[in-house]
Structure formats: structure tokens, C-alpha cells
Enzyme design. Structure first.
Site, short mmCIF file in Angstrom:
data_model
loop_
_atom_site.label_atom_id
_atom_site.label_comp_id
_atom_site.label_asym_id
_atom_site.label_seq_id
_atom_site.Cartn_x
_atom_site.Cartn_y
_atom_site.Cartn_z
N CYS A 160 -3.21 35.66 -29.88
CA CYS A 160 -3.72 36.10 -31.18
C CYS A 160 -3.02 37.40 -31.59
CB CYS A 160 -5.24 36.30 -31.12
SG CYS A 160 -5.76 37.84 -30.33
N CYS A 215 -10.03 38.81 -25.16
CA CYS A 215 -9.10 37.73 -24.86
C CYS A 215 -8.56 37.78 -23.44
CB CYS A 215 -7.91 37.79 -25.82
SG CYS A 215 -8.30 37.41 -27.52
N CYS A 233 -3.84 40.54 -29.47
CA CYS A 233 -3.15 40.52 -28.17
C CYS A 233 -1.66 40.83 -28.36
CB CYS A 233 -3.32 39.18 -27.48
SG CYS A 233 -4.99 38.97 -26.80
N ASN A 241 -10.78 34.86 -21.07
CA ASN A 241 -11.55 35.39 -22.19
C ASN A 241 -13.01 35.52 -21.79
OD1 ASN A 241 -11.50 32.51 -22.25
ND2 ASN A 241 -12.22 32.50 -24.35
N ILE A 242 -13.59 36.65 -22.15
CA ILE A 242 -15.00 36.96 -21.85
C ILE A 242 -15.69 37.24 -23.18
CG2 ILE A 242 -16.58 38.50 -20.62
CD1 ILE A 242 -14.77 37.06 -18.66
N GLU A 243 -16.63 36.38 -23.52
CA GLU A 243 -17.28 36.50 -24.83
C GLU A 243 -18.63 37.21 -24.73
OE1 GLU A 243 -17.27 32.48 -26.42
OE2 GLU A 243 -15.12 32.66 -26.86
N GLU A 295 -5.44 37.40 -22.37
CA GLU A 295 -4.19 38.15 -22.17
C GLU A 295 -4.47 39.63 -21.98
OE1 GLU A 295 -5.05 35.97 -24.50
OE2 GLU A 295 -3.32 35.35 -25.68
N1 THU Z 1 -8.69 33.84 -27.20
C1 THU Z 1 -7.96 34.33 -26.15
O1 THU Z 1 -8.50 34.58 -25.08
N2 THU Z 1 -6.64 34.54 -26.35
C2 THU Z 1 -5.99 34.29 -27.52
O2 THU Z 1 -4.84 34.68 -27.67
C3 THU Z 1 -6.65 33.52 -28.56
C4 THU Z 1 -8.13 33.56 -28.52
C5 THU Z 1 -10.12 33.63 -27.01
C6 THU Z 1 -11.00 34.57 -27.80
C7 THU Z 1 -12.27 33.77 -27.92
O3 THU Z 1 -13.03 33.98 -26.76
C8 THU Z 1 -11.80 32.33 -27.94
O4 THU Z 1 -10.48 32.33 -27.43
C9 THU Z 1 -11.80 31.69 -29.32
O5 THU Z 1 -11.09 32.46 -30.24
#
Ligand code: THU
Length: 133
Positions: A88, A53, A91, A42-44, A55
Site C-alpha cells: 500500500c 500492515c 508502506c 498485518n495486525i488489525e 510490511e
Molecule cells: N495490508 C497489508 O498488510 N499490506 C499491504 O500492503 C496492503 C494492506 C493489510 C492492511 C489490512 O489489515 C488489510 O491488509 C486490508 O487492507
């Protein structure tokens, strides 16, 4: 490649997470039928809706290396969750379109709890390209 090895790759990917806002690192790894592994984390972003996300990044990474839906053999994801980390909703929609419906998806966590599922189970009655016809 054994599922434990793919999960280990997802853990490796998790270390590449950029998640200063949620502090929730997620890693994913996608295995192709010809044995390649592509990572995603995940890259915010400070503009929160732009966060991506793990995935989706793994799938997009593989696709940008020339691989397509039917080339994919398995997907693993992991995070520091009590039980196996579950993808999520966004995804699930992307997995439904870009990942084979019957291929294994290994949801896991850092304690090595693993639950195997697939795209069909994750998103039954999915909206798809067929609905656009
Ligand atoms: N996140 C994922 O990378 N995959 C998921 O299926 C659930 C959520 C990440 C998104 C965000 O960067 C962090 O988790 C918190 O929601």
C-alpha cells in the site's frame, strides 16, 4: 537464502495475521545481510485506522532487533491475491525511508506468482528527510 525461501517465510508470517475485520491476511519477511529473517503480518484493530500492515511490522520487527536500513538484503510479501500482492501507499513511504532503494522486494501470492521490484520503483519522487532541510 533463495527468494523462494524468503517467500515461504512470508507465507509463514501470513498465518500470524490478526485480520478479523478485513479477513485479508498479509505476510512479509525481511532478510538481513547476515542471514537473519524477521517476520511481519498485518495486525488489525476494531478502531480501523490503527490497523498495521505486514510490511511495516516486518521492518519494525527487524529494527527492534537492532538492524538498520543498510543491513537489509531483501523483503518478501504475500497475500491471497490474483496477482502478486502490492504494498500500500503508506508502506511504500516507510519502505522508501527504511529499506535500501536498490534491494529486491518480492511481491507474491499464494499461487507463487512473483514480481520483483524495489523501493525506487515503488515510490518514485518520494518525500524524504532531504525535503525537511
Ligand atoms: N495490508 C497489508 O498488510 N499490506 C499491504 O500492503 C496492503 C494492506 C493489510 C492492511 C489490512 O489489515 C488489510 O491488509 C486490508 O487492507
Amino acid at each position: 537464502m533463495k527468494r523462494e525461501e524468503l517467500i515461504a517465510k512470508a507465507k509463514e508470517a501470513r498465518e500470524l495475521s490478526y485480520s478479523p475485520y478485513s479477513r485479508f491476511k498479509v505476510g512479509a519477511a525481511i532478510l538481513t545481510k547476515d542471514g537473519q529473517v524477521f517476520l511481519g503480518a498485518n495486525i488489525e484493530n476494531s478502531s480501523y485506522p490503527l490497523c498495521m500492515c505486514a510490511e511495516r511490522n516486518a521492518i519494525y520487527n527487524a529494527m527492534l532487533h537492532g538492524y538498520k536500513k543498510n543491513d537489509f538484503a531483501a523483503l518478501a510479501l504475500t497475500a491471497d491475491t490474483d496477482g502478486p500482492c502490492s504494498p500500500c501507499g503508506a508502506c511504500r513511504q516507510v519502505i522508501s525511508e527504511l529499506f535500501p532503494h536498490d534491494a529486491p522486494i518480492y511481491m507474491s501470492n499464494l499461487k507463487d506468482d512473483v514480481q520483483e521490484t524495489n523501493a525506487e520503483e515503488l515510490l518514485p519522487f518520494a518525500f524524504s528527510e532531504d525535503d525537511l532541510k
